[in-house]
Design a protein around this motif. Structure first.
Motif, PDB file in Angstrom:
ATOM      1  N   GLN A  35       0.823  -1.208   0.000  1.00  0.00           N
ATOM      2  CA  GLN A  35       0.000   0.000   0.000  1.00  0.00           C
ATOM      3  C   GLN A  35       0.859   1.261   0.000  1.00  0.00           C
ATOM      4  O   GLN A  35       0.532   2.242  -0.678  1.00  0.00           O
ATOM      5  CB  GLN A  35      -0.948  -0.018   1.198  1.00  0.00           C
ATOM      6  CG  GLN A  35      -2.002  -1.116   1.078  1.00  0.00           C
ATOM      7  CD  GLN A  35      -3.146  -0.947   2.047  1.00  0.00           C
ATOM      8  OE1 GLN A  35      -3.033  -0.227   3.039  1.00  0.00           O
ATOM      9  NE2 GLN A  35      -4.250  -1.602   1.776  1.00  0.00           N
ATOM     10  N   LEU A  36       1.938   1.235   0.732  1.00  0.00           N
ATOM     11  CA  LEU A  36       2.814   2.402   0.780  1.00  0.00           C
ATOM     12  C   LEU A  36       3.354   2.726  -0.613  1.00  0.00           C
ATOM     13  O   LEU A  36       3.420   3.901  -1.009  1.00  0.00           O
ATOM     14  CB  LEU A  36       3.973   2.159   1.749  1.00  0.00           C
ATOM     15  CG  LEU A  36       4.975   3.309   1.910  1.00  0.00           C
ATOM     16  CD1 LEU A  36       4.282   4.556   2.438  1.00  0.00           C
ATOM     17  CD2 LEU A  36       6.110   2.889   2.842  1.00  0.00           C
ATOM     18  N   GLU A  37       3.735   1.699  -1.364  1.00  0.00           N
ATOM     19  CA  GLU A  37       4.241   1.917  -2.716  1.00  0.00           C
ATOM     20  C   GLU A  37       3.212   2.644  -3.574  1.00  0.00           C
ATOM     21  O   GLU A  37       3.556   3.525  -4.369  1.00  0.00           O
ATOM     22  CB  GLU A  37       4.596   0.574  -3.366  1.00  0.00           C
ATOM     23  CG  GLU A  37       5.850  -0.067  -2.807  1.00  0.00           C
ATOM     24  CD  GLU A  37       6.152  -1.412  -3.455  1.00  0.00           C
ATOM     25  OE1 GLU A  37       5.328  -1.875  -4.275  1.00  0.00           O
ATOM     26  OE2 GLU A  37       7.201  -1.997  -3.133  1.00  0.00           O
ATOM     27  N   LYS A  38       1.946   2.278  -3.430  1.00  0.00           N
ATOM     28  CA  LYS A  38       0.900   2.872  -4.254  1.00  0.00           C
ATOM     29  C   LYS A  38       0.570   4.305  -3.850  1.00  0.00           C
ATOM     30  O   LYS A  38       0.413   5.182  -4.703  1.00  0.00           O
ATOM     31  CB  LYS A  38      -0.379   2.021  -4.171  1.00  0.00           C
ATOM     32  CG  LYS A  38      -0.272   0.689  -4.865  1.00  0.00           C
ATOM     33  CD  LYS A  38      -1.588  -0.060  -4.818  1.00  0.00           C
ATOM     34  CE  LYS A  38      -1.460  -1.396  -5.538  1.00  0.00           C
ATOM     35  NZ  LYS A  38      -2.726  -2.150  -5.567  1.00  0.00           N
ATOM     36  N   PHE A  39       0.455   4.542  -2.552  1.00  0.00           N
ATOM     37  CA  PHE A  39      -0.061   5.833  -2.102  1.00  0.00           C
ATOM     38  C   PHE A  39       1.027   6.887  -1.927  1.00  0.00           C
ATOM     39  O   PHE A  39       0.756   8.080  -2.065  1.00  0.00           O
ATOM     40  CB  PHE A  39      -0.876   5.652  -0.815  1.00  0.00           C
ATOM     41  CG  PHE A  39      -2.155   4.914  -1.040  1.00  0.00           C
ATOM     42  CD1 PHE A  39      -3.233   5.553  -1.631  1.00  0.00           C
ATOM     43  CD2 PHE A  39      -2.277   3.582  -0.694  1.00  0.00           C
ATOM     44  CE1 PHE A  39      -4.420   4.868  -1.870  1.00  0.00           C
ATOM     45  CE2 PHE A  39      -3.460   2.890  -0.933  1.00  0.00           C
ATOM     46  CZ  PHE A  39      -4.529   3.530  -1.520  1.00  0.00           C
TER      47      PHE A  39
END
Length: 250
Positions: A35-39
């Motif tokens: 999720q961190l990679e996406k947001f």
């Protein structure tokens, strides 16, 4: 301009699968990593909102290692946790992300934030029947909500018979009371809007293994069309999704 904030809701004390958000699921990465990679690439301030439970020290440690802000708040009253978190970061327009969704989409975030800035209290995608995405099994989309709406909901719920339920589910009271809040529900993308047989969220060990299998096939950057095409081509993945849908009432 009102301050925007992405809040990833995470804890380790899941009843059915404790520690799932920190357990490696694909190429050594856990759910929070994905999720961190996406947001993070959106450039919008981001915080992980976890609890004061000592078991969630591990989430705070993860946040420190990844240079991510971490907020600790009420474990059971998640509505209060969100309000307190938003106030601490002086944020008005919030994006809520549930951490048990490895394929959650991020491209709608700027549009959702713009809608909130224009006065909408709550925004979400919905299915063909008008049901908000959070009430489906998809696990693909974020929600947008204004701090002011959360605060009003909290005040109303102080004398409400189901205060405990609504405080745990954060936005449920808001989108369920369109006469008191300004709600915007947009139809989800055509590829999913009428699909009630898709489940990309993780509640159980079977869900976890199923999403691991899908990540092996799709990777973490597949678009919706690619993702659903792969699911439709893999009966075993679809079968586990159906079992989860049957098991958990939304």
């Amino acid at each position: 301009m009102p301050h925007n904030l992405i809040i990833i809701q995470a804890r380790t004390s899941s009843t059915r699968l404790p520690g799932k958000v920190l357990q490696p699921i694909w190429k050594g990465k856990n759910l929070l990593d994905l999720q961190l990679e996406k947001f993070r690439r959106l450039g919008t301030p981001l915080v992980v909102a976890t609890t004061v439970n000592p078991s969630d020290d591990a989430i705070v440690d993860w946040a420190k290692r990844n240079n991510v802000e971490a907020f600790r708040g009420d474990e059971q009253n998640v509505l209060k946790r969100f309000i307190d978190c938003a106030r601490q970061y002086q944020a008005k327009n919030l994006i809520r992300v549930c951490s048990d969704n490895p394929f959650i989409q991020s491209d709608q975030v700027p549009y959702f934030l713009n809608s909130l800035a224009q006065g909408v209290d709550y925004i979400s995608f919905c299915n063909h029947s008008g049901i908000p995405a959070i009430k489906t099994h998809w696990g693909l989309f974020v929600e947008g909500v204004r701090l002011g709406a959360l605060e009003r909901a909290s005040e109303i719920l102080e004398t409400h018979a189901e205060e405990k339920f609504y405080s745990e589910h954060v936005t449920n009271f808001i989108y369920g009371n369109s006469e008191q809040f300004k709600i915007k529900l947009d139809q989800a993308p055509e590829t999913v809007v009428s699909r009630s047989d898709l489940r990309f969220t993780i509640d159980t060990p079977d869900d976890f293994q199923n999403m691991h299998s899908l990540l092996q096939l799709a990777g973490s950057e597949a678009n919706l069309e690619q993702l659903i095409e792969l699911v439709d081509a893999n009966p075993n993945i679809k079968s586990v999704m159906r079992q989860g849908i049957d098991q958990f009432n939304k």
